[in-house]
Design a protein around this motif. Sequence first.
Motif, PDB file in Angstrom:
ATOM      1  N   ARG A  94       0.834  -1.200   0.000  1.00  0.00           N
ATOM      2  CA  ARG A  94       0.000   0.000   0.000  1.00  0.00           C
ATOM      3  C   ARG A  94       0.874   1.258   0.000  1.00  0.00           C
ATOM      4  NH1 ARG A  94      -5.275  -0.015   0.333  1.00  0.00           N
ATOM      5  NH2 ARG A  94      -6.405  -1.884   0.976  1.00  0.00           N
ATOM      6  N   THR A  95       1.968   1.212   0.756  1.00  0.00           N
ATOM      7  CA  THR A  95       2.889   2.348   0.753  1.00  0.00           C
ATOM      8  C   THR A  95       3.435   2.590  -0.653  1.00  0.00           C
ATOM      9  OG1 THR A  95       3.530   1.945   3.055  1.00  0.00           O
ATOM     10  CG2 THR A  95       5.044   3.252   1.707  1.00  0.00           C
ATOM     11  N   ALA A  96       3.778   1.494  -1.339  1.00  0.00           N
ATOM     12  CA  ALA A  96       4.270   1.620  -2.716  1.00  0.00           C
ATOM     13  C   ALA A  96       3.196   2.205  -3.620  1.00  0.00           C
ATOM     14  CB  ALA A  96       4.717   0.257  -3.234  1.00  0.00           C
ATOM     15  N   ILE A  97       1.945   1.797  -3.427  1.00  0.00           N
ATOM     16  CA  ILE A  97       0.844   2.317  -4.248  1.00  0.00           C
ATOM     17  C   ILE A  97       0.672   3.810  -4.024  1.00  0.00           C
ATOM     18  CG2 ILE A  97      -1.669   2.264  -4.564  1.00  0.00           C
ATOM     19  CD1 ILE A  97      -1.539  -0.750  -4.008  1.00  0.00           C
ATOM     20  N   PHE A  98       0.666   4.208  -2.744  1.00  0.00           N
ATOM     21  CA  PHE A  98       0.550   5.638  -2.458  1.00  0.00           C
ATOM     22  C   PHE A  98       1.701   6.407  -3.082  1.00  0.00           C
ATOM     23  CE2 PHE A  98      -2.383   4.577   1.111  1.00  0.00           C
ATOM     24  CZ  PHE A  98      -3.379   5.486   0.808  1.00  0.00           C
ATOM     25  N   GLY A  99       2.906   5.836  -3.006  1.00  0.00           N
ATOM     26  CA  GLY A  99       4.061   6.505  -3.592  1.00  0.00           C
ATOM     27  C   GLY A  99       3.931   6.664  -5.088  1.00  0.00           C
ATOM     28  N   GLU A 151      -4.454   7.888  -4.164  1.00  0.00           N
ATOM     29  CA  GLU A 151      -5.562   6.967  -4.018  1.00  0.00           C
ATOM     30  C   GLU A 151      -6.541   7.540  -3.012  1.00  0.00           C
ATOM     31  OE1 GLU A 151      -6.308   2.250  -3.158  1.00  0.00           O
ATOM     32  OE2 GLU A 151      -4.673   3.260  -2.128  1.00  0.00           O
ATOM     33  N   SER A 152      -7.820   7.482  -3.291  1.00  0.00           N
ATOM     34  CA  SER A 152      -8.835   7.955  -2.379  1.00  0.00           C
ATOM     35  C   SER A 152      -8.856   7.076  -1.136  1.00  0.00           C
ATOM     36  CB  SER A 152     -10.197   7.928  -3.084  1.00  0.00           C
ATOM     37  OG  SER A 152     -11.239   8.034  -2.146  1.00  0.00           O
ATOM     38  N   ILE A 153      -8.762   7.707   0.044  1.00  0.00           N
ATOM     39  CA  ILE A 153      -8.860   6.965   1.304  1.00  0.00           C
ATOM     40  C   ILE A 153     -10.232   6.309   1.395  1.00  0.00           C
ATOM     41  CG2 ILE A 153      -8.856   7.171   3.814  1.00  0.00           C
ATOM     42  CD1 ILE A 153      -6.126   7.558   2.717  1.00  0.00           C
ATOM     43  N   LYS A 154     -11.263   7.048   1.002  1.00  0.00           N
ATOM     44  CA  LYS A 154     -12.614   6.485   1.054  1.00  0.00           C
ATOM     45  C   LYS A 154     -12.721   5.231   0.194  1.00  0.00           C
ATOM     46  CE  LYS A 154     -15.367  10.619   2.067  1.00  0.00           C
ATOM     47  NZ  LYS A 154     -16.463  11.496   1.579  1.00  0.00           N
ATOM     48  N   SER A 155     -12.171   5.295  -1.008  1.00  0.00           N
ATOM     49  CA  SER A 155     -12.233   4.132  -1.896  1.00  0.00           C
ATOM     50  C   SER A 155     -11.506   2.951  -1.288  1.00  0.00           C
ATOM     51  CB  SER A 155     -11.622   4.480  -3.261  1.00  0.00           C
ATOM     52  OG  SER A 155     -12.344   5.502  -3.892  1.00  0.00           O
ATOM     53  N   ALA A 156     -10.335   3.209  -0.684  1.00  0.00           N
ATOM     54  CA  ALA A 156      -9.569   2.119  -0.064  1.00  0.00           C
ATOM     55  C   ALA A 156     -10.341   1.507   1.095  1.00  0.00           C
ATOM     56  CB  ALA A 156      -8.217   2.643   0.410  1.00  0.00           C
ATOM     57  N   VAL A 157     -11.030   2.342   1.878  1.00  0.00           N
ATOM     58  CA  VAL A 157     -11.828   1.834   2.990  1.00  0.00           C
ATOM     59  C   VAL A 157     -12.972   0.962   2.471  1.00  0.00           C
ATOM     60  CG1 VAL A 157     -13.456   2.510   4.807  1.00  0.00           C
ATOM     61  CG2 VAL A 157     -11.245   3.669   4.604  1.00  0.00           C
ATOM     62  N   ILE A 158     -13.663   1.441   1.452  1.00  0.00           N
ATOM     63  CA  ILE A 158     -14.789   0.677   0.888  1.00  0.00           C
ATOM     64  C   ILE A 158     -14.323  -0.673   0.366  1.00  0.00           C
ATOM     65  CG2 ILE A 158     -16.474   0.623  -0.992  1.00  0.00           C
ATOM     66  CD1 ILE A 158     -16.724   3.685  -0.633  1.00  0.00           C
ATOM     67  N   GLU A 159     -13.191  -0.684  -0.311  1.00  0.00           N
ATOM     68  CA  GLU A 159     -12.666  -1.942  -0.846  1.00  0.00           C
ATOM     69  C   GLU A 159     -12.269  -2.901   0.266  1.00  0.00           C
ATOM     70  OE1 GLU A 159      -9.637  -0.361  -3.289  1.00  0.00           O
ATOM     71  OE2 GLU A 159     -10.980   0.097  -4.956  1.00  0.00           O
ATOM     72  N   LEU A 160     -11.736  -2.347   1.364  1.00  0.00           N
ATOM     73  CA  LEU A 160     -11.369  -3.172   2.501  1.00  0.00           C
ATOM     74  C   LEU A 160     -12.617  -3.750   3.165  1.00  0.00           C
ATOM     75  CD1 LEU A 160      -9.015  -4.195   4.154  1.00  0.00           C
ATOM     76  CD2 LEU A 160      -9.080  -2.085   5.487  1.00  0.00           C
ATOM     77  N   ILE A 161     -13.661  -2.955   3.255  1.00  0.00           N
ATOM     78  CA  ILE A 161     -14.927  -3.442   3.812  1.00  0.00           C
ATOM     79  C   ILE A 161     -15.487  -4.577   2.956  1.00  0.00           C
ATOM     80  CG2 ILE A 161     -17.339  -2.826   4.232  1.00  0.00           C
ATOM     81  CD1 ILE A 161     -15.528  -1.748   6.357  1.00  0.00           C
ATOM     82  N   GLU A 188      -1.780   5.301   5.851  1.00  0.00           N
ATOM     83  CA  GLU A 188      -1.010   4.067   5.991  1.00  0.00           C
ATOM     84  C   GLU A 188      -1.096   3.487   7.397  1.00  0.00           C
ATOM     85  OE1 GLU A 188       0.392   2.093   3.795  1.00  0.00           O
ATOM     86  OE2 GLU A 188      -0.581   3.439   2.388  1.00  0.00           O
ATOM     87  N   HIS A 189      -1.614   4.252   8.350  1.00  0.00           N
ATOM     88  CA  HIS A 189      -1.915   3.717   9.675  1.00  0.00           C
ATOM     89  C   HIS A 189      -3.405   3.362   9.780  1.00  0.00           C
ATOM     90  CE1 HIS A 189       1.920   4.395  11.754  1.00  0.00           C
ATOM     91  NE2 HIS A 189       2.035   5.480  10.998  1.00  0.00           N
ATOM     92  N   LEU A 190      -4.244   4.195   9.194  1.00  0.00           N
ATOM     93  CA  LEU A 190      -5.690   3.974   9.279  1.00  0.00           C
ATOM     94  C   LEU A 190      -6.094   2.639   8.670  1.00  0.00           C
ATOM     95  CD1 LEU A 190      -8.642   4.951   9.715  1.00  0.00           C
ATOM     96  CD2 LEU A 190      -8.481   6.026   7.450  1.00  0.00           C
ATOM     97  N   LEU A 191      -5.627   2.373   7.456  1.00  0.00           N
ATOM     98  CA  LEU A 191      -6.074   1.170   6.757  1.00  0.00           C
ATOM     99  C   LEU A 191      -5.621  -0.121   7.443  1.00  0.00           C
ATOM    100  CD1 LEU A 191      -5.564   2.437   3.100  1.00  0.00           C
ATOM    101  CD2 LEU A 191      -7.707   2.251   4.360  1.00  0.00           C
ATOM    102  N   GLU A 222       1.782   6.314  18.109  1.00  0.00           N
ATOM    103  CA  GLU A 222       2.797   6.856  17.201  1.00  0.00           C
ATOM    104  C   GLU A 222       2.346   8.165  16.576  1.00  0.00           C
ATOM    105  OE1 GLU A 222       5.456   5.430  13.342  1.00  0.00           O
ATOM    106  OE2 GLU A 222       4.063   4.045  14.292  1.00  0.00           O
ATOM    107  N   LEU A 223       1.029   8.313  16.394  1.00  0.00           N
ATOM    108  CA  LEU A 223       0.482   9.533  15.791  1.00  0.00           C
ATOM    109  C   LEU A 223      -0.028  10.511  16.849  1.00  0.00           C
ATOM    110  CD1 LEU A 223      -1.485   7.945  12.802  1.00  0.00           C
ATOM    111  CD2 LEU A 223       0.721   9.123  12.715  1.00  0.00           C
ATOM    112  N   GLY A 224       0.273  10.254  18.121  1.00  0.00           N
ATOM    113  CA  GLY A 224      -0.152  11.150  19.180  1.00  0.00           C
ATOM    114  C   GLY A 224      -1.593  10.938  19.603  1.00  0.00           C
TER     115      GLY A 224
END
Length: 368
Positions: free
Chosen positions: A211-216, A225-235, A264-267, A337-339
């Motif tokens: 996923r990091t490579a994809i974002f890069g 990449e849309s975060i929303k789209s990635a979330v929907i696909e994961l669901i 990259e932490h959320l997903l 890690e993200l506070g």
Amino acid sequence: MSCTTLSSLSRTTVITDAHDNELISAIISAAPDGLVVVDREGRIVLVNPQVERMLGYGADELLGEKVELLVPDSLRVEHERDRTRYVANPSLRPMTSGLDLTARHKDGSQIPVEISLSPLVTAQSLYTIASVRDITDRLETEQALRDAHEAVQLAEERERIARDLHDTVIQHLFATGMSLQAIASGIDDDKARERLTMAVDDLDETIRQVRTAIFGLRNRDNVGESIKSAVIELIESSGRMLGFRPELSMDGPIDTRVSPAMGEHLLPTLHEALSNVSRHARAHRARVGITVNGDLVLSVSDDGIGLEQDPDLSSPGWRETRRDGGGLQNMAARAKELGGCLIVGPGLDGAGTCVTWRVPLKGAHRQP
């Protein structure tokens, strides 16, 4: 009246009286391109202001000089031979973009130009009019267009690679991990279960790296990449393993406020939470919520059996009673890690478990 005629055979201009000279001089001065008039011996007899601006010379510096002064040093001998041949057989030579021509500036630099030649015949001699056009801007525009075209092609290739990675590699890894998790939950042998759990953790890490490579690949050209789209696909992917599709709600400017680094932490956190539901909750329903306001908040609730004890995530030795290989601790570590923080409470309708992962959108920092 003056008498200026154009021979249909030789395509040369014939001047027959003095008034024609004045007319030609006026035309040369007003021409939009640089004009240089040379005599039979190649000496400059007239230049217009455009030549002076283009090449940095004053007219008094050019008049009487050989035209080779305006030719790059390495080409002067060849140019003189070409000029001699042209005088022997003069003809109209229109500007041709296929020729790679340059003119020498007074400072020694070379300027890309297009040049047309036209013979001028008077009662006394033969002259050649050279029309010189600076094509620097045009070449830069053409190069910019080529660069833009190459950039589009490169972006399309990156997008294709990113799409292939997402649609094939990640989906296969995810499905494999879910299958291994399901197998591990039914194994009584602690060592075998631990090895399977480690394999699943390795797959999760591989998915994160892909996923990091994809974002890069995508963010390099501001495609993202849309975060929303990635979330929907994961669901959708988790629904095949859960046996039901989790409910999903998203609120706030997720795609514009959540950075790729935070994504990259959320997903992976969402993946971990849904994996826990699949492996341990024995749930029939699950609900995923993502909100963006001052914080990024992810909540995953289920109606399953819940935890057998209240977790103390601050304790390094704490392990969940339900077997999950430390999934809640992993999620808590990402939040820290993200506070942010991780909160675990009761789930849907007071049953099951609700995991809330909260991290600040502003002032996020890494904890030691």
